[in-house]
Scaffold this active site. Sequence first.
Site, PDB file in Angstrom:
ATOM      1  N   ASP A   1      -6.867   4.361  -4.901  1.00 15.26           N
ATOM      2  CA  ASP A   1      -7.574   4.233  -3.620  1.00 15.26           C
ATOM      3  C   ASP A   1      -8.196   5.612  -3.400  1.00 15.26           C
ATOM      4  O   ASP A   1      -8.385   6.368  -4.364  1.00 15.26           O
ATOM      5  CB  ASP A   1      -6.601   3.829  -2.489  1.00 15.26           C
ATOM      6  CG  ASP A   1      -7.314   3.456  -1.195  1.00 15.26           C
ATOM      7  OD1 ASP A   1      -7.925   2.384  -1.136  1.00 15.26           O
ATOM      8  OD2 ASP A   1      -7.281   4.256  -0.234  1.00 15.26           O
TER       9      ASP A   1
ATOM     10  N   LYS B   1       0.872  -1.191   0.000  1.00 14.17           N
ATOM     11  CA  LYS B   1       0.000   0.000   0.000  1.00 14.17           C
ATOM     12  C   LYS B   1       0.897   1.225   0.000  1.00 14.17           C
ATOM     13  O   LYS B   1       2.033   1.167   0.477  1.00 14.17           O
ATOM     14  CB  LYS B   1      -0.874   0.012   1.262  1.00 14.17           C
ATOM     15  CG  LYS B   1      -2.079   0.919   1.173  1.00 14.17           C
ATOM     16  CD  LYS B   1      -3.220   0.272   0.416  1.00 14.17           C
ATOM     17  CE  LYS B   1      -4.328   1.258   0.122  1.00 14.17           C
ATOM     18  NZ  LYS B   1      -5.497   0.608  -0.466  1.00 14.17           N
TER      19      LYS B   1
HETATM   20  P1  NDP Z   1     -12.833   7.823  -3.261  1.00 15.08           P
HETATM   21  O1  NDP Z   1     -11.765   8.819  -3.057  1.00 15.08           O
HETATM   22  O2  NDP Z   1     -13.342   7.590  -4.652  1.00 15.08           O
HETATM   23  O3  NDP Z   1     -14.084   8.164  -2.344  1.00 15.08           O
HETATM   24  C1  NDP Z   1     -13.964   8.204  -0.960  1.00 15.08           C
HETATM   25  C2  NDP Z   1     -15.296   8.610  -0.373  1.00 15.08           C
HETATM   26  O4  NDP Z   1     -15.215   8.487   1.033  1.00 15.08           O
HETATM   27  C3  NDP Z   1     -15.683  10.034  -0.658  1.00 15.08           C
HETATM   28  O5  NDP Z   1     -17.075  10.146  -0.729  1.00 15.08           O
HETATM   29  C4  NDP Z   1     -15.133  10.760   0.549  1.00 15.08           C
HETATM   30  O6  NDP Z   1     -15.775  11.993   0.855  1.00 15.08           O
HETATM   31  C5  NDP Z   1     -15.395   9.766   1.641  1.00 15.08           C
HETATM   32  N1  NDP Z   1     -14.428   9.965   2.732  1.00 15.08           N
HETATM   33  C6  NDP Z   1     -13.092   9.891   2.662  1.00 15.08           C
HETATM   34  N2  NDP Z   1     -12.525  10.176   3.849  1.00 15.08           N
HETATM   35  C7  NDP Z   1     -13.548  10.433   4.672  1.00 15.08           C
HETATM   36  C8  NDP Z   1     -13.642  10.796   6.031  1.00 15.08           C
HETATM   37  N3  NDP Z   1     -12.532  10.956   6.791  1.00 15.08           N
HETATM   38  N4  NDP Z   1     -14.874  10.957   6.558  1.00 15.08           N
HETATM   39  C9  NDP Z   1     -15.996  10.795   5.799  1.00 15.08           C
HETATM   40  N5  NDP Z   1     -15.965  10.476   4.507  1.00 15.08           N
HETATM   41  C10 NDP Z   1     -14.772  10.295   3.957  1.00 15.08           C
HETATM   42  O7  NDP Z   1     -12.280   6.450  -2.635  1.00 15.08           O
HETATM   43  P2  NDP Z   1     -12.744   4.965  -2.912  1.00 15.08           P
HETATM   44  O8  NDP Z   1     -14.212   4.934  -3.169  1.00 15.08           O
HETATM   45  O9  NDP Z   1     -11.823   4.394  -3.913  1.00 15.08           O
HETATM   46  O10 NDP Z   1     -12.405   4.263  -1.530  1.00 15.08           O
HETATM   47  C11 NDP Z   1     -13.349   4.169  -0.459  1.00 15.08           C
HETATM   48  C12 NDP Z   1     -12.927   3.092   0.505  1.00 15.08           C
HETATM   49  O11 NDP Z   1     -12.854   1.826  -0.189  1.00 15.08           O
HETATM   50  C13 NDP Z   1     -11.536   3.259   1.145  1.00 15.08           C
HETATM   51  O12 NDP Z   1     -11.552   2.699   2.441  1.00 15.08           O
HETATM   52  C14 NDP Z   1     -10.645   2.407   0.246  1.00 15.08           C
HETATM   53  O13 NDP Z   1      -9.470   2.010   0.897  1.00 15.08           O
HETATM   54  C15 NDP Z   1     -11.566   1.237  -0.026  1.00 15.08           C
HETATM   55  N6  NDP Z   1     -11.243   0.440  -1.205  1.00 15.08           N
HETATM   56  C16 NDP Z   1     -11.194   0.996  -2.451  1.00 15.08           C
HETATM   57  C17 NDP Z   1     -10.921   0.214  -3.548  1.00 15.08           C
HETATM   58  C18 NDP Z   1     -10.979   0.758  -4.933  1.00 15.08           C
HETATM   59  O14 NDP Z   1     -10.891  -0.053  -5.875  1.00 15.08           O
HETATM   60  N7  NDP Z   1     -11.133   2.047  -5.140  1.00 15.08           N
HETATM   61  C19 NDP Z   1     -10.609  -1.213  -3.403  1.00 15.08           C
HETATM   62  C20 NDP Z   1     -10.762  -1.715  -2.067  1.00 15.08           C
HETATM   63  C21 NDP Z   1     -11.038  -0.907  -1.013  1.00 15.08           C
HETATM   64  P3  NDP Z   1     -14.986  13.389   0.648  1.00 15.08           P
HETATM   65  O15 NDP Z   1     -15.072  13.660  -0.822  1.00 15.08           O
HETATM   66  O16 NDP Z   1     -15.714  14.351   1.488  1.00 15.08           O
HETATM   67  O17 NDP Z   1     -13.564  13.172   1.107  1.00 15.08           O
END
Ligand code: NDP
Length: 444
Positions: free
Chosen positions: A166, A126
Amino acid sequence: MSYTEEVYARVVAQNPGEPEFHQAVKEVLDSLKVVIDRNEELYRSQSVLERLVEPERIISFRVPWVDDKGVVQVNKGYRIQFNSAIGPYKGGLRFHPSVNQSILKFLGFEQIFKNSLTGLPIGGGKGGSNFDPKGKSDREVMAFCQSFMTELSKYIGADTDVPAGDIGVGGREIGYLFGQYKRVRDLYEGVLTGKGLTYGGSLIRTQATGYGVVYILDEILKAHNDSIAGKTVCVTGSGNVAIYAVEKAEQLGAKVVSVNDSNGYIYDPNGINLEVLKDIKEVKRGRVKEYAERVPGSVYTEGKGTWTIKCDIYLPCATQNELDLDGAKALVANGCKYIIEGANMPTTLEATQYVMENGVIFMPGKAANAGGVATSALEMSQNSMRLSWSAEEVDQRLHEIMVNIFKKVDEAAKRYDMEDNYVVGANIAGFEKVVNAMLAQGIC
Ligand code: NDP
């Protein structure tokens, strides 16, 4: 003290100030106790757990870049190469102001077991930076990505370490990172996944994590003589994982009534309008608040609290530790029956324990969100073969992988007389393959 308790105490003592890493190790070691106890002599004699919790390598570097005002900015960059027992390191890059070594170590540690569960030959890694892409111009994001990759390129490669996206790293960032890797290394190889379709990307990779979450949900429901159709679902987050979880859940006949971001949450009793959500998040890079301004009947509430909405199924898809004990109590009180983690470790240890003790079927992220990395591994295969598979083919493989993950998790839980305890099942199923490979490879 048991072997797992000893190793956990050692992790806490030797890694001060890393609470997220401690939490991830505790969750895994606690649930592995049943397996470790049976093989304690062998594992102790080979220091298997001590080796498992120590990353093979941590790379930490300076990322200087120039913003639009001509000011030099400096961020921290990292890559944690955690475990390569079953394949080259594989895991995403996260760009978010909260990123630090503890968060990346927790994510890298989880990634080892997740990647093992996919059945594909990929090790755990990571990386990322405390850079915040939000509000930055495209030129600033490019300048940052180029500087980040100039350093990272020395440590990665198609057969050594293959990063992906991510939080904060989507198609735009992967494109800039790939361009810079090619330029400084003079190599056109599958060194990153999540690439655009015109330069080696795989169809369905964008959708894979969210779709995979719903595919495994579907398997869980079938195993409990239940189905998705007609269910009310709450999703958190509104990024890559959340959007495609909403899409697949709606395709299978569920009504998704909420999404959120770090500012607040939407409640839409008529079901989330995906076209509007995608336009706000994917095209305009806006905030979910705008959804309520565009969709009559929906309500926006500032702050946290998605868990106060009544639902059958809760899919936390935003970030770590977003669902705490109070949230878990509210969900149980409102009759929620299933929690499937789309994000990595979005549920605190206390909240996980509470929901499981109160009859909620809970699937941890390391199994439920493995569809993303699995499809990344399919992208690696296509790159190596210089081939592109159709969307249907990739989607079908993704579906099969998620069905198999469920089977492995379910079977491991049953083997240890812990039916429906998918936390234990996922950790055991992921652990066994990695540890067998480590033992076979000797002390390294
Ligand atoms: P994105 O950046 O596309 O989206 C993240 C989302 O989560 C946004 O809506 C963001 O809101 C919100 N968010 C982030 N930090 C916070 C916080 N501290 N409090 C509240 N909301 C928050 O990321 P992903 O969708 O790719 O990833 C989401 C999760 O899934 C993570 O845990 C990631 O590790 C996991 N994941 C992702 C994979 C992938 O293929 N993308 C694969 C496996 C796991 P805001 O815009 O306000 O920050």
